[in-house]
Design a protein around this motif. Sequence first.
Motif, PDB file in Angstrom:
ATOM      1  N   GLU A   8       0.829  -1.206   0.000  1.00 47.27           N
ATOM      2  CA  GLU A   8       0.000   0.000   0.000  1.00 47.27           C
ATOM      3  C   GLU A   8       0.866   1.260   0.000  1.00 47.27           C
ATOM      4  N   ARG A   9       1.870   1.303   0.862  1.00 47.33           N
ATOM      5  CA  ARG A   9       2.700   2.506   0.979  1.00 47.33           C
ATOM      6  C   ARG A   9       3.592   2.703  -0.237  1.00 47.33           C
ATOM      7  N   PHE A  10       4.106   1.598  -0.793  1.00 49.49           N
ATOM      8  CA  PHE A  10       4.940   1.764  -1.977  1.00 49.49           C
ATOM      9  C   PHE A  10       4.102   2.275  -3.152  1.00 49.49           C
ATOM     10  N   TYR A  11       2.956   1.707  -3.337  1.00 47.52           N
ATOM     11  CA  TYR A  11       2.087   2.094  -4.451  1.00 47.52           C
ATOM     12  C   TYR A  11       1.689   3.565  -4.336  1.00 47.52           C
ATOM     13  N   ARG A  12       1.343   4.011  -3.147  1.00 50.42           N
ATOM     14  CA  ARG A  12       0.855   5.377  -2.960  1.00 50.42           C
ATOM     15  C   ARG A  12       1.990   6.393  -2.780  1.00 50.42           C
ATOM     16  N   GLU A  13       3.028   6.011  -2.010  1.00 49.69           N
ATOM     17  CA  GLU A  13       4.023   7.004  -1.596  1.00 49.69           C
ATOM     18  C   GLU A  13       5.461   6.640  -1.956  1.00 49.69           C
ATOM     19  N   ARG A  14       5.660   5.526  -2.631  1.00 45.91           N
ATOM     20  CA  ARG A  14       6.987   5.059  -3.025  1.00 45.91           C
ATOM     21  C   ARG A  14       7.883   4.801  -1.805  1.00 45.91           C
ATOM     22  N   ILE A  15       7.298   4.393  -0.708  1.00 47.96           N
ATOM     23  CA  ILE A  15       8.056   4.069   0.505  1.00 47.96           C
ATOM     24  C   ILE A  15       8.549   2.628   0.397  1.00 47.96           C
ATOM     25  N   THR A  16       9.834   2.417   0.563  1.00 52.11           N
ATOM     26  CA  THR A  16      10.401   1.067   0.496  1.00 52.11           C
ATOM     27  C   THR A  16      11.002   0.608   1.817  1.00 52.11           C
ATOM     28  N   PHE A  17      11.034   1.496   2.812  1.00 48.55           N
ATOM     29  CA  PHE A  17      11.637   1.151   4.105  1.00 48.55           C
ATOM     30  C   PHE A  17      10.686   1.531   5.226  1.00 48.55           C
ATOM     31  N   ASP A  18      10.539   0.642   6.185  1.00 45.24           N
ATOM     32  CA  ASP A  18       9.750   0.915   7.381  1.00 45.24           C
ATOM     33  C   ASP A  18      10.696   0.889   8.571  1.00 45.24           C
ATOM     34  N   PRO A  19      10.738   1.946   9.379  1.00 45.09           N
ATOM     35  CA  PRO A  19      11.673   1.973  10.513  1.00 45.09           C
ATOM     36  C   PRO A  19      11.433   0.878  11.531  1.00 45.09           C
ATOM     37  N   ASN A  20      10.271   0.232  11.486  1.00 42.58           N
ATOM     38  CA  ASN A  20      10.036  -0.906  12.375  1.00 42.58           C
ATOM     39  C   ASN A  20      10.837  -2.136  11.950  1.00 42.58           C
ATOM     40  N   THR A  21      11.376  -2.125  10.733  1.00 40.38           N
ATOM     41  CA  THR A  21      12.203  -3.233  10.256  1.00 40.38           C
ATOM     42  C   THR A  21      13.598  -3.064  10.836  1.00 40.38           C
ATOM     43  N   ARG A  22      13.851  -3.732  11.933  1.00 42.94           N
ATOM     44  CA  ARG A  22      15.106  -3.512  12.654  1.00 42.94           C
ATOM     45  C   ARG A  22      16.323  -4.014  11.892  1.00 42.94           C
ATOM     46  N   THR A  23      16.103  -4.868  10.909  1.00 45.34           N
ATOM     47  CA  THR A  23      17.216  -5.362  10.108  1.00 45.34           C
ATOM     48  C   THR A  23      17.728  -4.327   9.116  1.00 45.34           C
ATOM     49  N   GLY A  24      16.971  -3.248   8.907  1.00 39.88           N
ATOM     50  CA  GLY A  24      17.374  -2.237   7.945  1.00 39.88           C
ATOM     51  C   GLY A  24      17.092  -2.602   6.509  1.00 39.88           C
ATOM     52  N   LEU A  25      16.353  -3.668   6.261  1.00 39.86           N
ATOM     53  CA  LEU A  25      16.076  -4.123   4.901  1.00 39.86           C
ATOM     54  C   LEU A  25      15.007  -3.252   4.248  1.00 39.86           C
ATOM     55  N   VAL A  26      15.130  -3.092   2.940  1.00 44.69           N
ATOM     56  CA  VAL A  26      14.072  -2.443   2.179  1.00 44.69           C
ATOM     57  C   VAL A  26      13.120  -3.512   1.669  1.00 44.69           C
ATOM     58  N   TRP A  27      11.939  -3.074   1.262  1.00 42.39           N
ATOM     59  CA  TRP A  27      10.868  -4.011   0.911  1.00 42.39           C
ATOM     60  C   TRP A  27      11.245  -4.943  -0.236  1.00 42.39           C
ATOM     61  N   PHE A  28      12.089  -4.473  -1.153  1.00 39.82           N
ATOM     62  CA  PHE A  28      12.441  -5.300  -2.312  1.00 39.82           C
ATOM     63  C   PHE A  28      13.395  -6.440  -1.960  1.00 39.82           C
ATOM     64  N   ASP A  29      14.038  -6.389  -0.814  1.00 40.58           N
ATOM     65  CA  ASP A  29      14.953  -7.458  -0.428  1.00 40.58           C
ATOM     66  C   ASP A  29      14.186  -8.780  -0.374  1.00 40.58           C
ATOM     67  N   HIS A  30      14.810  -9.856  -0.893  1.00 41.12           N
ATOM     68  CA  HIS A  30      14.098 -11.140  -0.964  1.00 41.12           C
ATOM     69  C   HIS A  30      13.698 -11.658   0.412  1.00 41.12           C
ATOM     70  N   ARG A  31      14.391 -11.202   1.462  1.00 37.02           N
ATOM     71  CA  ARG A  31      14.031 -11.661   2.809  1.00 37.02           C
ATOM     72  C   ARG A  31      12.716 -11.057   3.290  1.00 37.02           C
ATOM     73  N   LEU A  32      12.359  -9.898   2.764  1.00 37.68           N
ATOM     74  CA  LEU A  32      11.052  -9.318   3.060  1.00 37.68           C
ATOM     75  C   LEU A  32      10.015  -9.744   2.030  1.00 37.68           C
ATOM     76  N   GLY A  33      10.421  -9.829   0.766  1.00 36.26           N
ATOM     77  CA  GLY A  33       9.530 -10.432  -0.221  1.00 36.26           C
ATOM     78  C   GLY A  33       8.777  -9.491  -1.123  1.00 36.26           C
ATOM     79  N   GLY A  34       9.085  -8.191  -1.077  1.00 38.88           N
ATOM     80  CA  GLY A  34       8.373  -7.271  -1.951  1.00 38.88           C
ATOM     81  C   GLY A  34       8.600  -7.543  -3.423  1.00 38.88           C
ATOM     82  N   ALA A  35       9.815  -7.951  -3.784  1.00 35.36           N
ATOM     83  CA  ALA A  35      10.096  -8.257  -5.191  1.00 35.36           C
ATOM     84  C   ALA A  35       9.235  -9.419  -5.670  1.00 35.36           C
ATOM     85  N   GLN A  36       9.039 -10.429  -4.803  1.00 34.57           N
ATOM     86  CA  GLN A  36       8.195 -11.563  -5.177  1.00 34.57           C
ATOM     87  C   GLN A  36       6.742 -11.126  -5.363  1.00 34.57           C
ATOM     88  N   THR A  37       6.281 -10.215  -4.504  1.00 37.21           N
ATOM     89  CA  THR A  37       4.904  -9.732  -4.644  1.00 37.21           C
ATOM     90  C   THR A  37       4.716  -9.006  -5.957  1.00 37.21           C
TER      91      THR A  37
END
Length: 252
Positions: free
Chosen positions: A78-107
Amino acid sequence: MRYYAIGDVHGHLEQLKRAHELIRADIARCGQPAPVVHLGDLIDRGPESRGVIDYLMKGIAAGEPWHVLKGNHDRYLERFYRERITFDPNTRTGLVWFDHRLGGAQTLASYGVEASENRDPAQIQRDAHAAVPEAHIRFIEGLPLCLETEDLIFVHAGIRPGVPMAQQAEDDLLWIRDGFLDDDTDHGRLVVHGHTALEAPEHFGNRVDLDGGTGYGRPLIPALFEGRDAWLLGEGGRSPLLPPEHRLQRGA
């Protein structure tokens, strides 16, 4: 009131369909339909995020008594589509959404969009606008954060102990671990959640974690709740999901 619940799906459509088959089989045995609550994280990691959203939207449109809650991974799309946000500060690993460990690229791949950290996010967003149905984004945007009953609180990640439900922060409902998972006080109702992946669903006394790790290749196991009593559903029917003190009494 009886409720069925399904934990984190993470883009595994066939697992979701199987979970619903197990629920339908249980309803056929007992003859008592009941609502089904999906605990969020519909997307990411698995290969069929688009199919999962389509399946749930079509079921609800057909009149199925399904409730779908929002998870933190759903909010990423939702946030990427609307606001181009790829990082959430709650992600303590520092990963962006596209990282395969989060799975945004697969989505995004399930919509035919190539996403990687070395592509321009603005171009990825333009591709997403062309490929992802607006109806899917509106569906995610409209998902509630929790569902409350007399005996249960259904939520994706958990709740902040001691805070009234009306005052709970969205980030806690979608992301909380510290301060919730290590809290063993009774919340007044049983909290049914996902978000924190285990080897299998588990009852902790004051909460039930239904994230059995489907995002990491493990089965999606639905549960049944009658009051605060819980069962897991499998091919052989129901098996009790017991809190620690009862497991000890049964010699588990």
